[in-house]
Design a protein around this motif. Structure first.
Motif, PDB file in Angstrom:
ATOM      1  N   LEU A   1      -0.632   7.998 -10.009  1.00 32.09           N
ATOM      2  CA  LEU A   1       0.374   7.400  -9.125  1.00 32.09           C
ATOM      3  C   LEU A   1       0.573   5.909  -9.417  1.00 32.09           C
ATOM      4  CD1 LEU A   1      -0.726   9.203  -5.890  1.00 32.09           C
ATOM      5  CD2 LEU A   1       1.500   9.438  -7.003  1.00 32.09           C
ATOM      6  N   THR A   2       0.263   5.475 -10.612  1.00 35.93           N
ATOM      7  CA  THR A   2       0.370   4.067 -10.990  1.00 35.93           C
ATOM      8  C   THR A   2       1.754   3.517 -10.660  1.00 35.93           C
ATOM      9  OG1 THR A   2      -1.133   4.560 -12.807  1.00 35.93           O
ATOM     10  CG2 THR A   2       0.027   2.445 -12.888  1.00 35.93           C
ATOM     11  N   GLY A   3       1.799   2.490  -9.832  1.00 30.78           N
ATOM     12  CA  GLY A   3       3.048   1.831  -9.475  1.00 30.78           C
ATOM     13  C   GLY A   3       3.876   2.556  -8.430  1.00 30.78           C
TER      14      GLY A   3
ATOM     15  N   GLY B   1      -0.011  16.521   3.425  1.00 33.91           N
ATOM     16  CA  GLY B   1      -0.129  15.680   2.239  1.00 33.91           C
ATOM     17  C   GLY B   1       0.502  14.320   2.428  1.00 33.91           C
ATOM     18  N   LEU B   2       0.544  13.593   1.329  1.00 34.71           N
ATOM     19  CA  LEU B   2       1.112  12.244   1.294  1.00 34.71           C
ATOM     20  C   LEU B   2       2.285  12.236   0.330  1.00 34.71           C
ATOM     21  CD1 LEU B   2      -2.276  10.320   1.014  1.00 34.71           C
ATOM     22  CD2 LEU B   2      -0.870  10.615   3.066  1.00 34.71           C
ATOM     23  N   LEU B   3       3.314  11.423   0.637  1.00 36.37           N
ATOM     24  CA  LEU B   3       4.516  11.372  -0.172  1.00 36.37           C
ATOM     25  C   LEU B   3       4.628  10.011  -0.849  1.00 36.37           C
ATOM     26  CD1 LEU B   3       6.921  13.236  -0.798  1.00 36.37           C
ATOM     27  CD2 LEU B   3       8.183  12.049   1.001  1.00 36.37           C
ATOM     28  N   TYR B   4       5.032  10.036  -2.117  1.00 32.82           N
ATOM     29  CA  TYR B   4       5.181   8.810  -2.909  1.00 32.82           C
ATOM     30  C   TYR B   4       6.560   8.748  -3.537  1.00 32.82           C
ATOM     31  CZ  TYR B   4       0.210   8.190  -2.360  1.00 32.82           C
ATOM     32  OH  TYR B   4      -1.032   7.996  -1.818  1.00 32.82           O
ATOM     33  N   ASP B   5       7.090   7.524  -3.625  1.00 33.78           N
ATOM     34  CA  ASP B   5       8.357   7.253  -4.295  1.00 33.78           C
ATOM     35  C   ASP B   5       8.053   7.011  -5.765  1.00 33.78           C
ATOM     36  OD1 ASP B   5      10.723   6.217  -5.312  1.00 33.78           O
ATOM     37  OD2 ASP B   5      11.148   5.044  -3.507  1.00 33.78           O
ATOM     38  N   LEU B   6       8.516   7.908  -6.615  1.00 38.17           N
ATOM     39  CA  LEU B   6       8.260   7.814  -8.055  1.00 38.17           C
ATOM     40  C   LEU B   6       9.498   7.334  -8.806  1.00 38.17           C
ATOM     41  CD1 LEU B   6       6.296  11.168  -8.335  1.00 38.17           C
ATOM     42  CD2 LEU B   6       5.346   8.858  -8.240  1.00 38.17           C
ATOM     43  N   GLY B   7      10.413   6.694  -8.095  1.00 36.26           N
ATOM     44  CA  GLY B   7      11.639   6.201  -8.709  1.00 36.26           C
ATOM     45  C   GLY B   7      12.811   7.041  -8.262  1.00 36.26           C
ATOM     46  N   ASP B   8      13.243   7.966  -9.117  1.00 43.76           N
ATOM     47  CA  ASP B   8      14.398   8.799  -8.796  1.00 43.76           C
ATOM     48  C   ASP B   8      14.029  10.059  -8.028  1.00 43.76           C
ATOM     49  OD1 ASP B   8      16.110   7.044 -10.075  1.00 43.76           O
ATOM     50  OD2 ASP B   8      15.927   8.077 -12.001  1.00 43.76           O
TER      51      ASP B   8
END
Length: 132
Positions: free
Chosen positions: A118-120, A44-51
């Motif tokens: 995944l907006t932003g 899969g792919l990993l995203y930074d969602l803030g915290d």
């Protein structure tokens, strides 16, 4: 099953706040409920969602840690921490699904998958939340 589909002895792969040394790991006393099995690679792919991070499907690999479940009764608390509410799509941000791991090859594990837009969010190219 008390673990909402998870049984004692099942494998779970974690990639963010539930990794050893992170806040979620300590909060849930996972050292007692899970037995460490070592590093793993999750498809899969990993995203930074803030915290916190979110893993989605895709052509990448995400670094994580693999555990064997010793006490499946911890799973409802873990699901709540991950905002996984079976039967309530409006509240759910992650879903817990069984995936075939990239490494160790041939093993399947429960993984929390991000199911919201995944907006932003910024992609984490390394696939490693701790090295972001």
């Amino acid at each position: 099953m008390n673990g909402a589909g998870v049984s004692d002895g099942d494998l779970i792969a974690v990639y963010g706040l539930l990794r050893a040394g992170q806040s979620g790991f300590a909060r849930f006393g996972l050292a007692g409920a899970f037995e460490a099995r070592g590093p793993c690679l999750i498809p899969g792919l990993l995203y930074d969602l803030g915290d916190y991070p979110g893993l989605t499907g895709g052509p990448g690999q995400v670094r994580g840690e693999l555990f064997a479940v010793r006490d499946a009764q911890v799973m409802p608390r873990l699901d709540a921490f991950e905002d996984y509410w079976p039967g309530d799509k409006a509240r759910t941000r992650y879903e817990r699904r069984r995936l075939r791991l990239v490494e160790p090859e041939g093993l399947e594990a429960w993984v929390y998958i991000w199911v919201r837009p995944l907006t932003g969010a910024r992609a984490i190219a390394s696939g490693d939340w701790l090295a972001r």
